[in-house]
Design a protein around this motif. Structure first.
Motif, PDB file in Angstrom:
ATOM      1  N   SER A   1      64.275   7.880  18.411  1.00 40.13           N
ATOM      2  CA  SER A   1      63.615   6.991  19.363  1.00 40.13           C
ATOM      3  C   SER A   1      62.299   6.422  18.845  1.00 40.13           C
ATOM      4  O   SER A   1      61.882   5.354  19.283  1.00 40.13           O
ATOM      5  CB  SER A   1      63.368   7.725  20.680  1.00 40.13           C
ATOM      6  N   SER A   2      61.634   7.103  17.935  1.00 40.50           N
ATOM      7  CA  SER A   2      60.301   6.641  17.525  1.00 40.50           C
ATOM      8  C   SER A   2      60.232   6.057  16.120  1.00 40.50           C
ATOM      9  O   SER A   2      59.274   5.359  15.807  1.00 40.50           O
ATOM     10  CB  SER A   2      59.291   7.786  17.651  1.00 40.50           C
ATOM     11  N   PHE A   3      61.208   6.312  15.283  1.00 41.11           N
ATOM     12  CA  PHE A   3      61.124   5.807  13.913  1.00 41.11           C
ATOM     13  C   PHE A   3      61.263   4.287  13.840  1.00 41.11           C
ATOM     14  O   PHE A   3      60.918   3.682  12.837  1.00 41.11           O
ATOM     15  CB  PHE A   3      62.164   6.474  13.019  1.00 41.11           C
ATOM     16  N   SER A   4      61.754   3.666  14.898  1.00 42.35           N
ATOM     17  CA  SER A   4      61.830   2.203  14.889  1.00 42.35           C
ATOM     18  C   SER A   4      60.430   1.587  14.968  1.00 42.35           C
ATOM     19  O   SER A   4      60.244   0.425  14.629  1.00 42.35           O
ATOM     20  CB  SER A   4      62.685   1.715  16.055  1.00 42.35           C
ATOM     21  N   TYR A   5      59.444   2.371  15.409  1.00 45.83           N
ATOM     22  CA  TYR A   5      58.060   1.893  15.508  1.00 45.83           C
ATOM     23  C   TYR A   5      57.237   2.205  14.265  1.00 45.83           C
ATOM     24  O   TYR A   5      56.055   1.883  14.210  1.00 45.83           O
ATOM     25  CB  TYR A   5      57.378   2.509  16.731  1.00 45.83           C
ATOM     26  N   ILE A   6      57.846   2.852  13.297  1.00 42.67           N
ATOM     27  CA  ILE A   6      57.141   3.226  12.068  1.00 42.67           C
ATOM     28  C   ILE A   6      57.763   2.456  10.925  1.00 42.67           C
ATOM     29  O   ILE A   6      58.979   2.543  10.728  1.00 42.67           O
ATOM     30  CB  ILE A   6      57.237   4.743  11.802  1.00 42.67           C
ATOM     31  N   PRO A   7      57.079   1.700  10.110  1.00 44.46           N
ATOM     32  CA  PRO A   7      55.649   1.468  10.147  1.00 44.46           C
ATOM     33  C   PRO A   7      55.287   0.503  11.271  1.00 44.46           C
ATOM     34  O   PRO A   7      56.074  -0.342  11.678  1.00 44.46           O
ATOM     35  CB  PRO A   7      55.332   0.866   8.786  1.00 44.46           C
ATOM     36  N   GLY A   8      54.079   0.655  11.720  1.00 42.07           N
ATOM     37  CA  GLY A   8      53.589  -0.175  12.798  1.00 42.07           C
ATOM     38  C   GLY A   8      52.134  -0.526  12.570  1.00 42.07           C
ATOM     39  O   GLY A   8      51.588  -0.334  11.480  1.00 42.07           O
ATOM     40  N   TYR A   9      51.526  -0.990  13.631  1.00 39.12           N
ATOM     41  CA  TYR A   9      50.135  -1.419  13.536  1.00 39.12           C
ATOM     42  C   TYR A   9      49.211  -0.243  13.230  1.00 39.12           C
ATOM     43  O   TYR A   9      48.265  -0.365  12.466  1.00 39.12           O
ATOM     44  CB  TYR A   9      49.719  -2.101  14.845  1.00 39.12           C
ATOM     45  N   TYR A  10      49.495   0.930  13.821  1.00 35.53           N
ATOM     46  CA  TYR A  10      48.631   2.104  13.646  1.00 35.53           C
ATOM     47  C   TYR A  10      49.200   3.152  12.694  1.00 35.53           C
ATOM     48  O   TYR A  10      48.475   4.035  12.253  1.00 35.53           O
ATOM     49  CB  TYR A  10      48.367   2.776  14.992  1.00 35.53           C
ATOM     50  N   LEU A  11      50.487   3.107  12.423  1.00 36.22           N
ATOM     51  CA  LEU A  11      51.128   4.136  11.597  1.00 36.22           C
ATOM     52  C   LEU A  11      51.755   3.521  10.358  1.00 36.22           C
ATOM     53  O   LEU A  11      52.446   2.504  10.436  1.00 36.22           O
ATOM     54  CB  LEU A  11      52.222   4.855  12.390  1.00 36.22           C
ATOM     55  N   SER A  12      51.564   4.189   9.234  1.00 32.18           N
ATOM     56  CA  SER A  12      52.176   3.718   7.991  1.00 32.18           C
ATOM     57  C   SER A  12      53.523   4.413   7.790  1.00 32.18           C
ATOM     58  O   SER A  12      53.907   5.313   8.532  1.00 32.18           O
ATOM     59  CB  SER A  12      51.261   4.005   6.803  1.00 32.18           C
ATOM     60  N   GLU A  13      54.226   4.011   6.762  1.00 32.51           N
ATOM     61  CA  GLU A  13      55.552   4.553   6.435  1.00 32.51           C
ATOM     62  C   GLU A  13      55.505   6.049   6.122  1.00 32.51           C
ATOM     63  O   GLU A  13      56.480   6.761   6.317  1.00 32.51           O
ATOM     64  CB  GLU A  13      56.109   3.781   5.235  1.00 32.51           C
TER      65      GLU A  13
END
Length: 91
Positions: free
Chosen positions: A20-32
């Protein structure tokens, strides 16, 4: 048997959180790198759980009780000096 249940719970929870959350990584606040460090953190937790579950804790005997007493001294708050009524060694 309880250890395998615990591992199933941890594995299943990690799967659903990752899915559920890996689709948001990488994001604005989190890197790969957060994808890999989360797996590393869960892996270390599982490894420590397995080590503590299956490692022999040892046995306190009359021959080695002084070693344990010196390592863990009495604090007279929770633990006070007593003698085991069965073994006749200090608790």
């Amino acid at each position: 048997m309880a250890a395998f249940g615990y591992l199933a719970i941890i594995g299943g929870t990690y799967y659903f959180v990752a899915k559920s959350s890996f689709s948001y990584i990488p994001g604005y606040y989190l890197s790969e790198v957060h994808r890999y460090t989360s797996l590393l953190a869960v892996g270390v937790g599982v490894l420590l759980f397995l080590l503590t579950s299956f490692t022999d804790p040892g046995t306190v005997k009359a021959e080695n009780v002084s070693q344990y007493i010196s390592a863990y001294p009495y604090n007279d708050v929770v633990y006070s000096e007593k003698e085991c009524s069965t073994c006749k060694i200090p608790k």
